[in-house]
Design an enzyme around this catalytic site. Sequence first.
Site, short mmCIF file in Angstrom:
data_model
loop_
_atom_site.label_atom_id
_atom_site.label_comp_id
_atom_site.label_asym_id
_atom_site.label_seq_id
_atom_site.Cartn_x
_atom_site.Cartn_y
_atom_site.Cartn_z
N SER A 95 0.83 -1.21 0.00
CA SER A 95 0.00 0.00 0.00
C SER A 95 0.87 1.26 0.00
O SER A 95 1.67 1.48 -0.90
CB SER A 95 -0.97 -0.04 1.18
N ASP A 231 -2.78 5.97 -3.59
CA ASP A 231 -1.63 5.35 -2.94
C ASP A 231 -1.07 4.28 -3.88
O ASP A 231 -1.50 4.16 -5.03
CB ASP A 231 -2.03 4.78 -1.59
N ASP A 233 -1.23 0.96 -4.24
CA ASP A 233 -2.05 -0.10 -4.84
C ASP A 233 -3.43 0.38 -5.26
O ASP A 233 -4.26 -0.41 -5.69
CB ASP A 233 -2.16 -1.31 -3.91
N ASP A 235 -6.14 1.71 -3.66
CA ASP A 235 -7.40 1.56 -2.95
C ASP A 235 -7.67 2.77 -2.05
O ASP A 235 -8.64 2.78 -1.30
CB ASP A 235 -7.46 0.25 -2.16
#
Length: 464
Positions: A95, A231, A233, A235
């Site tokens: 993340s 961010d 990834d 999400d």
Amino acid sequence: MAPAFGTSGLRGLVTELTPELVASYIEAFLVACPQGRALYVGRDLRPSSPEIAAAVIAAAQAVGMDTVDCGAQPTPSLAMASMAAGCAAVMVTGSHIPADRNGLKFYIPEGEISKADEAAIKAARAAGHKPQGSGGQARPAPDAGAAYIARYVQGFGAQALAGLRVGVYRHSSVARDVMEAVMAGLGAEIVPLANSDVFIPVDTEAVDPGTRHQLAQWCSEYGLDAVISTDGDADRPMLTDAAGNVVSGDILGVLSARYLGAEVIVTPVSSNDMVRQIPEFRHVHLTKIGSPFVIAGMEAARDRDPQAKICGFEANGGFLLGFEAQQRQPLAPLMTRDSLLPIVVPLIAARAAGLSLAALVAALPPCFTAADRLQDIDRDKAGAFLSRLSTDMQARAAFFAPEGPIADIDLTDGLRVNFTSGAVVHLRPSGNAPEFRIYAQAGTAQAAQDLVPSVMERVSAHMG
């Protein structure tokens, strides 16, 4: 500290995420949780992710599970593809945390795993359980990115953002190409910004001053209506107004849920209290921090009222759509943390209202938040410090004396302190990184922003 589950998935140092450790978690996951007929695998752009993804695939095939390698893919795109196929998924990502760390996010065919699923995985791993099989095969991968892009372009239409000039801060977001495709597909003019071949850990919940300054510069230099990003990834969203001011994730959640017609909101206790002042929201349910808790809250709300129009969101902006939203074309539910919906919808809502994004935000009830974090903390010291403040009234009063008298506290997740002035300070160690979060809330933006460094300096002194 060994890799462990936190608020969203397993996280740890790359050096500790060995093929053997990864295999043990994959085997436990496949034993403990539903998986469908294949395991979908995706990854972010950090340097360690391809090797870890290969370890995931090898471990699954070794115990007889077919795999689908979706490659570099936004987490919500991977989840959408795997759920559509009735399959489980694993996303290799750390993340927003630095590149020396990475992790695994697990999905069953219905969506993100729950805390109960996490417990089952840990128990199966501790017992050494693994599936009895061999010879899993690689299956062809669908174009998950194209389906994810089509979700928004078809849902809102090719002219939804026509006339807007949008900067896309590409950095090392795995969704950087997807963001541009969606914005262009909705009619916006795109200005690509700052592509990076080196992984940059952008935390959309605590955007650093240097990045904020750069966002404002870009808006001025290129005449932008907004800058968007995510961010690592994808999400968690980041969206600025035309002046480069970052709109916090919980405000994006409020704007998105209201425009989509949601009536029931599930959100963590760290979210802006404004959510409870929106008349369109019939019920607001507060949870612990982390998407598994939000999903559990949404499922409980659905059990109480199967027809309810439910949305969930976090202070970091990750948005979960729990009902079919009627737009240009129906937007199907997506029970995983998404970043594109809370970027697209506020821009569309502002345009529909004939307002700038800044004006749309300004029209909301006046309640302002700010946040930051201490990094590389001693987790044991942080836990002892927070425990003392939570249980010792005198210690708590002394620590928070600069903020004034305390009205009450909330221990739902960490320590949330409500002051008689109406201000709020919320302290909480991160669940999956050596970080300590400081959230503040006040009646003006400046007051909220001033609270954070003052409290953070005192917290840091207690952890030295």
